[in-house]
Design an enzyme around this catalytic site. Structure first.
Site, PDB file in Angstrom:
ATOM      1  N   GLY A  46      39.463  47.672  47.308  1.00 13.30           N
ATOM      2  CA  GLY A  46      39.786  47.397  46.004  1.00 13.30           C
ATOM      3  C   GLY A  46      38.631  46.806  45.182  1.00 13.30           C
ATOM      4  O   GLY A  46      37.704  46.143  45.774  1.00 13.30           O
ATOM      5  N   GLN A  51      34.683  42.200  38.294  1.00 16.74           N
ATOM      6  CA  GLN A  51      33.648  41.962  39.227  1.00 16.74           C
ATOM      7  C   GLN A  51      32.076  42.757  39.030  1.00 16.74           C
ATOM      8  O   GLN A  51      31.207  42.346  39.800  1.00 16.74           O
ATOM      9  CB  GLN A  51      34.281  42.319  40.568  1.00 16.74           C
ATOM     10  CG  GLN A  51      35.467  41.630  41.243  1.00 16.74           C
ATOM     11  CD  GLN A  51      36.038  42.237  42.471  1.00 16.74           C
ATOM     12  OE1 GLN A  51      36.840  43.271  42.305  1.00 16.74           O
ATOM     13  NE2 GLN A  51      35.705  41.655  43.494  1.00 16.74           N
ATOM     14  N   CYS A  97      37.156  39.160  50.030  1.00 14.04           N
ATOM     15  CA  CYS A  97      36.792  39.530  48.573  1.00 14.04           C
ATOM     16  C   CYS A  97      35.345  39.888  48.389  1.00 14.04           C
ATOM     17  O   CYS A  97      34.728  39.245  49.182  1.00 14.04           O
ATOM     18  CB  CYS A  97      37.398  38.342  47.597  1.00 14.04           C
ATOM     19  SG  CYS A  97      37.233  38.993  45.978  1.00 14.04           S
ATOM     20  N   LEU A  98      35.298  40.995  47.821  1.00 13.68           N
ATOM     21  CA  LEU A  98      33.839  41.623  47.658  1.00 13.68           C
ATOM     22  C   LEU A  98      32.957  40.451  46.635  1.00 13.68           C
ATOM     23  O   LEU A  98      31.895  40.174  46.781  1.00 13.68           O
ATOM     24  CB  LEU A  98      33.714  42.757  46.815  1.00 13.68           C
ATOM     25  CG  LEU A  98      34.063  43.927  47.569  1.00 13.68           C
ATOM     26  CD1 LEU A  98      34.388  45.405  46.963  1.00 13.68           C
ATOM     27  CD2 LEU A  98      33.559  44.221  49.059  1.00 13.68           C
ATOM     28  N   HIS A 139      46.008  41.588  44.483  1.00 14.44           N
ATOM     29  CA  HIS A 139      44.598  40.833  44.528  1.00 14.44           C
ATOM     30  C   HIS A 139      43.818  41.117  43.341  1.00 14.44           C
ATOM     31  O   HIS A 139      43.066  40.307  42.611  1.00 14.44           O
ATOM     32  CB  HIS A 139      44.003  41.082  45.673  1.00 14.44           C
ATOM     33  CG  HIS A 139      42.571  40.510  46.023  1.00 14.44           C
ATOM     34  ND1 HIS A 139      42.440  39.794  46.986  1.00 14.44           N
ATOM     35  CD2 HIS A 139      41.504  40.942  45.357  1.00 14.44           C
ATOM     36  CE1 HIS A 139      40.969  39.478  46.856  1.00 14.44           C
ATOM     37  NE2 HIS A 139      40.427  40.175  46.089  1.00 14.44           N
ATOM     38  N   GLU A 140      43.790  42.242  43.084  1.00 14.08           N
ATOM     39  CA  GLU A 140      42.874  42.953  41.760  1.00 14.08           C
ATOM     40  C   GLU A 140      43.454  42.544  40.691  1.00 14.08           C
ATOM     41  O   GLU A 140      42.672  42.242  39.796  1.00 14.08           O
ATOM     42  CB  GLU A 140      42.670  44.462  42.041  1.00 14.08           C
ATOM     43  CG  GLU A 140      42.009  45.032  43.322  1.00 14.08           C
ATOM     44  CD  GLU A 140      40.702  44.470  43.712  1.00 14.08           C
ATOM     45  OE1 GLU A 140      40.049  43.998  42.682  1.00 14.08           O
ATOM     46  OE2 GLU A 140      40.411  44.318  44.908  1.00 14.08           O
ATOM     47  N   HIS A 143      42.131  39.401  39.709  1.00 16.56           N
ATOM     48  CA  HIS A 143      40.785  39.311  38.973  1.00 16.56           C
ATOM     49  C   HIS A 143      40.991  39.497  37.511  1.00 16.56           C
ATOM     50  O   HIS A 143      40.188  38.972  36.834  1.00 16.56           O
ATOM     51  CB  HIS A 143      39.983  40.466  39.634  1.00 16.56           C
ATOM     52  CG  HIS A 143      39.627  40.222  40.830  1.00 16.56           C
ATOM     53  ND1 HIS A 143      38.499  39.116  40.998  1.00 16.56           N
ATOM     54  CD2 HIS A 143      39.550  40.596  42.146  1.00 16.56           C
ATOM     55  CE1 HIS A 143      38.051  38.983  42.338  1.00 16.56           C
ATOM     56  NE2 HIS A 143      38.793  39.946  42.923  1.00 16.56           N
TER      57      HIS A 143
END
Length: 185
Positions: A46, A51, A97-98, A139-140, A143
């Site tokens: 994701g 991000q 997480c990225l 999660h996304e 963000h």
């Protein structure tokens, strides 16, 4: 399409709520394509527009398998202005997480959700999700509100991670993702 740089903690813009997309344009679709390519290259399951430094409410998620030729799998979700309209139950999932390098932790989230948003063709879509898809969508969407998954862990774990990140910055270690992440959300 281009692979973009993924911003990492403690980048301040990751803590800001994103603006709604008012018009879906060709630029919006190009950004979404870049997000998909960046997510797969990372590799992750994701990615949210903030991000990549884009202040817009856009997410992409793919919890399935990518095709052998590198093209997106059949589970690819592209959502503009996503909103969780229903949630119930509870699930605990180990997340990464990225944008939060080298940290994973168990997070409690809703076990079943209904998300409403728009696809790149300006059609309203609803996605009913549970398991990893529900976790990834939540999660996304976090963000987009300026929240990171570390906000869902204990203060002690969060503070330990923040201290480690500050030390890495002082030592001149890169804060941008420079190596594959290994399937983070």
């Amino acid at each position: 399409m281009a692979i973009r740089r993924i911003l990492t903690y403690p980048e301040p813009s990751l803590r800001s709520a994103s603006r709604e997309v008012e018009n879906i344009t060709g630029d919006t679709v190009r950004w979404i394509d870049d997000m998909v390519q960046t997510m797969y290259a990372a590799p992750g399951v994701g990615l949210a527009a903030p991000q990549l430094g884009l202040d817009q409410r856009i997410i992409v998620v793919d919890v399935g398998e990518q095709e052998e030729d590198g093209s997106p799998g059949e589970n690819l979700v592209k959502l503009i202005n996503p909103v969780i309209v229903e949630s119930e139950g509870e699930i605990v999932w180990e997340e990464g997480c990225l944008s939060v390098i080298d940290f994973r932790a168990e997070v409690k989230r809703a076990g079943h959700i209904l998300v409403r948003g728009y696809d790149p063709d300006q059609r309203e879509v609803q996605i009913e999700a549970e398991g990893l898809l529900a976790v990834a969508l939540q999660h996304e969407i976090d963000h987009l509100e300026g929240r990171l998954f570390i906000d869902h862990v204990s203060r002690l774990k969060r503070d330990m991670y923040a201290k480690r990140a500050r030390k890495a910055i002082r030592e001149g270690k890169p804060t941008a993702r420079s190596k594959p992440a290994g399937g983070e959300i």
